[in-house]
Write a protein that holds these residues in place. Structure first.
Motif, mmCIF file in Angstrom:
data_model
loop_
_atom_site.group_PDB
_atom_site.id
_atom_site.type_symbol
_atom_site.label_atom_id
_atom_site.label_comp_id
_atom_site.label_asym_id
_atom_site.label_seq_id
_atom_site.Cartn_x
_atom_site.Cartn_y
_atom_site.Cartn_z
ATOM 1 N N UNK A 50 0.835 -1.199 0.000
ATOM 2 C CA UNK A 50 0.000 0.000 0.000
ATOM 3 C C UNK A 50 0.876 1.257 0.000
ATOM 4 N N UNK A 51 1.964 1.228 0.744
ATOM 5 C CA UNK A 51 2.897 2.364 0.756
ATOM 6 C C UNK A 51 3.500 2.607 -0.610
ATOM 7 N N UNK A 52 3.879 1.545 -1.295
ATOM 8 C CA UNK A 52 4.407 1.681 -2.659
ATOM 9 C C UNK A 52 3.333 2.256 -3.560
ATOM 10 N N UNK A 53 2.127 1.755 -3.419
ATOM 11 C CA UNK A 53 1.015 2.197 -4.261
ATOM 12 C C UNK A 53 0.758 3.696 -4.102
ATOM 13 N N UNK A 68 -0.706 2.065 -18.187
ATOM 14 C CA UNK A 68 -0.535 0.640 -17.893
ATOM 15 C C UNK A 68 -0.081 0.430 -16.451
ATOM 16 N N UNK A 69 0.803 1.288 -15.985
ATOM 17 C CA UNK A 69 1.294 1.161 -14.611
ATOM 18 C C UNK A 69 0.172 1.442 -13.611
ATOM 19 N N UNK A 70 -0.669 2.412 -13.901
ATOM 20 C CA UNK A 70 -1.769 2.725 -12.998
ATOM 21 C C UNK A 70 -2.787 1.595 -12.941
ATOM 22 N N UNK A 130 2.608 -7.661 -12.467
ATOM 23 C CA UNK A 130 2.126 -6.713 -13.475
ATOM 24 C C UNK A 130 2.635 -5.312 -13.209
ATOM 25 N N UNK A 131 2.651 -4.925 -11.946
ATOM 26 C CA UNK A 131 3.160 -3.602 -11.570
ATOM 27 C C UNK A 131 4.647 -3.506 -11.885
ATOM 28 N N UNK A 151 13.135 8.422 -4.827
ATOM 29 C CA UNK A 151 13.892 7.980 -3.655
ATOM 30 C C UNK A 151 12.963 7.330 -2.629
ATOM 31 N N UNK A 152 11.802 7.923 -2.421
ATOM 32 C CA UNK A 152 10.828 7.349 -1.487
ATOM 33 C C UNK A 152 10.311 6.000 -1.987
ATOM 34 N N UNK A 153 10.104 5.877 -3.292
ATOM 35 C CA UNK A 153 9.654 4.606 -3.867
ATOM 36 C C UNK A 153 10.711 3.532 -3.632
ATOM 37 N N UNK A 154 11.971 3.884 -3.814
ATOM 38 C CA UNK A 154 13.052 2.923 -3.582
ATOM 39 C C UNK A 154 13.045 2.425 -2.139
ATOM 40 N N UNK A 155 12.853 3.340 -1.193
ATOM 41 C CA UNK A 155 12.805 2.954 0.220
ATOM 42 C C UNK A 155 11.598 2.053 0.485
#
Length: 184
Positions: free
Chosen positions: A37-40, A77-79, A86-87, A129-133
């Motif tokens: 959920x955080x990644x999303x 597509x990513x959304x 798939x993501x 950067x936040x996505x990587x974390x």
């Protein structure tokens, strides 16, 4: 009579142990879902930035229609991806499209100096950067969950209660492992 009490004690001990394993599986499964959920949330934030970047570059590079369409299609597509796999595939394609967009932007010095573009670029860099974390946290919780599912005796409890392993969120190729450069 003593054997009976010992036997009852062992059965109760095994039951409590099984409940403990089950509760730990539930906890880790919830942590995996929370991490995803955080990644999303961060990906949504990123997707909201992309149209602004495309519009900024469009204003300077009107003849790069194919690049803009590729970014828009990849973003869509990513959304719409519904699984981790798939993501992952959609994100890989979106990263390639964004790299192409930034390559186009590189050809326009006045765009690179535009204050709005620089602000969007900085914001995207922070989000990346936040996505990587968040990916690291997700993969860490997924690892712990999968280890518990694979380990004895928790694998017996997991099998009886239909817990299944979660997928890691990984990058497929070496070129895609490189963080997209948004620096001008």
């Amino acid at each position: 009579m003593v054997i009976f009490y010992v036997l009852i004690g062992l059965i109760l001990l095994a039951a409590f142990y099984g409940v403990g394993i089950y509760n730990r599986l539930v906890k880790l499964k919830t942590l995996v879902a929370e991490a995803w959920s955080g990644i999303d949330v961060l990906l949504k934030k990123r997707y909201d930035l992309i149209p602004n970047l495309v519009e900024m570059v469009k204003g300077y590079a009107t003849h790069e229609k194919e690049t803009f369409e590729s970014v828009t299609k990849s973003r869509s597509q990513a959304q719409n991806a519904t699984t981790v796999e798939g993501q992952q595939a959609a994100e890989n394609q979106l990263n390639k499209s964004l790299l192409n967009l930034f390559a186009v932007a590189e050809q326009y010095p006045e765009l690179k100096a535009n204050e709005n573009f620089l602000s969007l670029q900085k914001e995207l860099s922070v989000v990346e950067s936040d996505i990587e974390k968040s990916r690291r946290y997700y993969n860490g919780t997924t690892r712990d969950y999968n280890i518990l599912i694979d380990s004895f005796p928790s694998n017996i409890i997991a099998g009886m209660t239909n817990f299944t392993k979660a997928s890691f969120f990984e990058i497929d190729t070496e070129a895609e492992r490189k963080n997209p450069q948004v620096k001008f």
